[in-house]
Each structure stands twice: as structure tokens, then as C-alpha cells.
Design a protein around this motif. Structure first.
Motif, PDB file in Angstrom:
ATOM      1  N   ALA A 154      38.798  44.139  50.782  1.00  0.00           N
ATOM      2  CA  ALA A 154      40.290  43.930  50.938  1.00  0.00           C
ATOM      3  C   ALA A 154      40.880  43.012  49.834  1.00  0.00           C
ATOM      4  N   PRO A 155      41.244  43.805  48.814  1.00  0.00           N
ATOM      5  CA  PRO A 155      41.753  43.104  47.532  1.00  0.00           C
ATOM      6  C   PRO A 155      42.750  42.355  47.869  1.00  0.00           C
ATOM      7  N   SER A 156      43.061  40.964  47.199  1.00  0.00           N
ATOM      8  CA  SER A 156      44.162  40.279  47.331  1.00  0.00           C
ATOM      9  C   SER A 156      45.382  40.650  46.505  1.00  0.00           C
ATOM     10  N   ARG A 157      46.411  39.962  46.740  1.00  0.00           N
ATOM     11  CA  ARG A 157      47.542  40.205  45.680  1.00  0.00           C
ATOM     12  C   ARG A 157      47.255  39.762  44.275  1.00  0.00           C
ATOM     13  N   GLU A 158      46.311  38.803  44.318  1.00  0.00           N
ATOM     14  CA  GLU A 158      45.985  38.109  43.142  1.00  0.00           C
ATOM     15  C   GLU A 158      45.006  38.963  42.407  1.00  0.00           C
ATOM     16  N   ASP A 159      43.958  39.836  43.155  1.00  0.00           N
ATOM     17  CA  ASP A 159      43.044  40.498  42.632  1.00  0.00           C
ATOM     18  C   ASP A 159      43.732  41.803  41.798  1.00  0.00           C
ATOM     19  N   ILE A 160      44.747  42.236  42.680  1.00  0.00           N
ATOM     20  CA  ILE A 160      45.605  43.446  42.147  1.00  0.00           C
ATOM     21  C   ILE A 160      46.337  43.021  40.796  1.00  0.00           C
ATOM     22  N   TRP A 161      46.830  41.980  40.918  1.00  0.00           N
ATOM     23  CA  TRP A 161      47.604  41.375  39.761  1.00  0.00           C
ATOM     24  C   TRP A 161      46.790  41.300  38.387  1.00  0.00           C
ATOM     25  N   VAL A 165      47.037  43.396  34.844  1.00  0.00           N
ATOM     26  CA  VAL A 165      47.123  42.843  33.554  1.00  0.00           C
ATOM     27  C   VAL A 165      45.975  43.040  32.894  1.00  0.00           C
ATOM     28  N   GLN A 166      44.768  43.211  33.264  1.00  0.00           N
ATOM     29  CA  GLN A 166      43.835  43.683  32.492  1.00  0.00           C
ATOM     30  C   GLN A 166      44.039  45.137  32.002  1.00  0.00           C
ATOM     31  N   VAL A 167      44.594  46.001  32.755  1.00  0.00           N
ATOM     32  CA  VAL A 167      44.858  47.642  32.238  1.00  0.00           C
ATOM     33  C   VAL A 167      45.918  47.591  31.323  1.00  0.00           C
ATOM     34  N   MET A 168      47.211  46.888  31.792  1.00  0.00           N
ATOM     35  CA  MET A 168      48.286  47.041  31.151  1.00  0.00           C
ATOM     36  C   MET A 168      48.942  45.821  30.351  1.00  0.00           C
ATOM     37  N   GLY A 169      48.572  45.016  30.421  1.00  0.00           N
ATOM     38  CA  GLY A 169      49.242  43.512  29.863  1.00  0.00           C
ATOM     39  C   GLY A 169      49.995  42.989  30.796  1.00  0.00           C
ATOM     40  N   GLU A 170      50.580  41.757  30.546  1.00  0.00           N
ATOM     41  CA  GLU A 170      51.193  41.072  31.533  1.00  0.00           C
ATOM     42  C   GLU A 170      52.599  41.775  31.458  1.00  0.00           C
ATOM     43  N   VAL A 171      53.403  41.916  30.691  1.00  0.00           N
ATOM     44  CA  VAL A 171      54.699  42.353  30.595  1.00  0.00           C
ATOM     45  C   VAL A 171      54.759  43.965  31.477  1.00  0.00           C
ATOM     46  N   GLN A 172      53.957  44.695  31.001  1.00  0.00           N
ATOM     47  CA  GLN A 172      53.921  46.063  31.729  1.00  0.00           C
ATOM     48  C   GLN A 172      53.335  46.072  33.104  1.00  0.00           C
ATOM     49  N   ALA A 173      52.537  45.288  33.590  1.00  0.00           N
ATOM     50  CA  ALA A 173      51.914  44.918  34.617  1.00  0.00           C
ATOM     51  C   ALA A 173      53.184  44.420  35.868  1.00  0.00           C
ATOM     52  N   ARG A 174      54.036  43.564  35.144  1.00  0.00           N
ATOM     53  CA  ARG A 174      55.167  42.965  35.942  1.00  0.00           C
ATOM     54  C   ARG A 174      56.254  44.185  36.062  1.00  0.00           C
ATOM     55  N   ARG A 175      56.370  45.068  35.038  1.00  0.00           N
ATOM     56  CA  ARG A 175      57.305  45.987  35.452  1.00  0.00           C
ATOM     57  C   ARG A 175      56.739  47.092  36.389  1.00  0.00           C
ATOM     58  N   TYR A 201      45.621  48.591  44.757  1.00  0.00           N
ATOM     59  CA  TYR A 201      44.471  48.577  43.783  1.00  0.00           C
ATOM     60  C   TYR A 201      43.624  49.875  43.396  1.00  0.00           C
ATOM     61  N   GLU A 202      43.656  50.959  44.235  1.00  0.00           N
ATOM     62  CA  GLU A 202      43.406  52.289  43.702  1.00  0.00           C
ATOM     63  C   GLU A 202      44.149  52.799  42.614  1.00  0.00           C
ATOM     64  N   LEU A 203      45.345  52.503  42.809  1.00  0.00           N
ATOM     65  CA  LEU A 203      46.148  52.742  41.470  1.00  0.00           C
ATOM     66  C   LEU A 203      45.912  52.480  40.303  1.00  0.00           C
ATOM     67  N   VAL A 204      45.547  50.986  40.438  1.00  0.00           N
ATOM     68  CA  VAL A 204      45.267  50.453  39.177  1.00  0.00           C
ATOM     69  C   VAL A 204      43.825  50.676  38.482  1.00  0.00           C
ATOM     70  N   LEU A 205      43.036  51.308  39.461  1.00  0.00           N
ATOM     71  CA  LEU A 205      41.599  51.730  38.984  1.00  0.00           C
ATOM     72  C   LEU A 205      41.903  53.023  38.250  1.00  0.00           C
ATOM     73  N   GLN A 206      42.650  53.843  39.238  1.00  0.00           N
ATOM     74  CA  GLN A 206      43.028  55.048  38.604  1.00  0.00           C
ATOM     75  C   GLN A 206      43.697  55.089  37.153  1.00  0.00           C
ATOM     76  N   MET A 207      44.542  54.313  36.874  1.00  0.00           N
ATOM     77  CA  MET A 207      44.998  53.994  35.416  1.00  0.00           C
ATOM     78  C   MET A 207      44.211  53.338  34.356  1.00  0.00           C
ATOM     79  N   SER A 208      43.148  52.695  35.014  1.00  0.00           N
ATOM     80  CA  SER A 208      41.963  52.091  33.938  1.00  0.00           C
ATOM     81  C   SER A 208      41.057  53.200  33.643  1.00  0.00           C
ATOM     82  N   SER A 209      40.849  54.486  34.541  1.00  0.00           N
ATOM     83  CA  SER A 209      40.171  55.447  34.174  1.00  0.00           C
ATOM     84  C   SER A 209      41.012  56.403  33.374  1.00  0.00           C
ATOM     85  N   GLY A 210      42.116  56.310  33.326  1.00  0.00           N
ATOM     86  CA  GLY A 210      43.199  57.411  32.650  1.00  0.00           C
ATOM     87  C   GLY A 210      43.458  58.296  33.651  1.00  0.00           C
TER      88      GLY A 210
END
Length: 212
Positions: A154-161, A165-175, A201-210
Motif C-alpha cells: 500500500a504505497p503512501s502519498r510520500e512513496d508515490i511522490w 520525482v525520481q522519474v520526472m524531477g520535482e517540477v514535472q512531478a508536481r505538474r 503508483y502503477e502509473l509512475v512505474l509504467q513511466m519509469s519503464s517507458g
């Protein structure tokens, strides 16, 4: 005698609560007014409100209306900050005007019904076809081995953030956190984290894998 017509709510009377979101979800309680929500973001308890703060108004018809951030977040060059309390009166008046305009255009019950937020199990079940085959991408995900951070139940809001940030950087992640996404039924990740953290969280992982 003809039946007495049912009184119609004034636009702002159809908003029954507000909710504040920050990175660590420190304000889970519903609030009566936008001012109270704004004061939460301005308080010392808010965690990175300029990066992750969001205020949502809840509608009697079941809709969640995110308040546009320009009402309470100030953009200056490359910096962001929650507005000072000295501007609260002006911000509250502007938000009331915006909500009145949005809600006054939603007089057709069919419009309100079409924007119901599927926040309860019975609504979700009504929209599901139990005999429908699972999409290929879902089947592939279910049969994928557990690697890295995917093992979080159960990923937390902070885990997802942190992952975003790791995938997109802070500015793009915030947007990205505040932008409606088609795989989240047109809602923003910020709005879905509370009810559907694994999906966000799954969407973030999908972006990290392209994948998206």
C-alpha cells in the motif's frame, strides 16, 4: 392544488465540504469552508504545500471539484509559495465567484450524474462487468515478478511522490500530480491517491519503464 415545487439550492449551497491534500496527507478531516482549507495549507503542519498542496470542494451530487491552484499558490519566476494570510479575503472571494460560475452551469441533473466520483464500492460495482475479460496490460502486470519498489503493498502519498520525482524531477512531478489522467478516469493523481494509491503508483512505474 398544484404540488409545491422543490426549492433549488443556490450554487454555493451545493458544496457541502472541502478537503485539503498535502504530500503527507496531514489534513484528512472535511472542512466547512474554503478559508479553513486555505489556512491548513498556510499552517506549520502542512508538508511542502507549495509542491503538493491541493484543495477540493465536494458537491452534493457526488462530484469532487479541485480548486484551481492559482487561487492559493503564487508563481514567481521559478519559485512557488502558498499565498500569505493577508490575501485570504481576496482569495476566498475569488474562489466563491469561480465556484458559483461553475455550479450555476450545472443545472441539468444529467450533467451532475455524469461526473459522479466513484468513491463508494456500490458505485464501482454498478459500473463493472464481471464477465468482461481483463485487458492484456493488466494480465501482464499481474504475472510480472516483484522487483524493486513494486513489492510495496500500500504505497503512501510520500512513496508515490518520491517515485515520481525520481522519474520526472520535482517540477514535472508536481505538474503531473495535479493533471487529469485518462487512466484515472480523468482525475488527477493527487485526487486519486487516497482511494487508489496502488493505481497511481502503477502509473509512475509504467513511466519509469517507458510504458506511458
Amino acid at each position: 392544488m398544484p404540488p409545491t415545487p422543490t426549492p433549488r439550492h443556490k450554487p454555493l449551497e451545493r458544496v457541502f465540504a472541502y478537503r485539503v491534500f498535502d504530500l503527507r496527507d496531514r489534513f484528512p478531516q472535511p472542512l466547512e469552508t474554503f478559508r479553513q482549507a486555505l489556512e491548513c495549507l498556510q499552517s506549520d503542519n502542512a508538508y511542502l504545500p507549495d509542491m503538493s498542496g491541493e484543495i477540493v470542494a465536494y458537491h452534493l451530487g457526488g462530484r469532487a471539484l479541485p480548486i484551481p491552484e492559482h487561487f492559493f499558490i503564487r508563481h514567481t519566476d521559478n519559485s512557488l509559495a502558498v499565498i500569505p494570510s493577508s490575501e485570504n479575503d481576496q482569495a476566498c472571494e475569488a474562489v466563491d465567484t469561480w465556484l458559483t460560475d461553475v455550479l450555476s452551469r450545472e443545472t441539468d441533473d444529467s450533467v451532475i450524474a455524469s461526473t459522479l466520483r466513484p468513491s463508494r464500492l456500490n458505485i464501482l460495482l454498478d459500473q463493472c462487468d464481471p464477465n468482461a475479460p481483463e485487458p492484456d496490460d493488466i494480465q501482464a502486470w499481474q504475472h510480472m515478478g516483484e522487483v524493486g519498489r513494486e513489492i510495496i503493498d500500500a504505497p503512501s502519498r510520500e512513496d508515490i511522490w518520491e517515485a515520481a520525482v525520481q522519474v520526472m524531477g520535482e517540477v514535472q512531478a508536481r505538474r503531473w500530480m495535479k493533471t487529469a489522467h485518462p487512466q484515472l478516469e480523468g482525475k488527477s493523481p493527487n485526487l486519486c491517491i487516497e482511494e487508489y494509491p496502488a493505481g497511481v503508483y502503477e502509473l509512475v512505474l509504467q513511466m519509469s519503464s517507458g510504458a506511458s
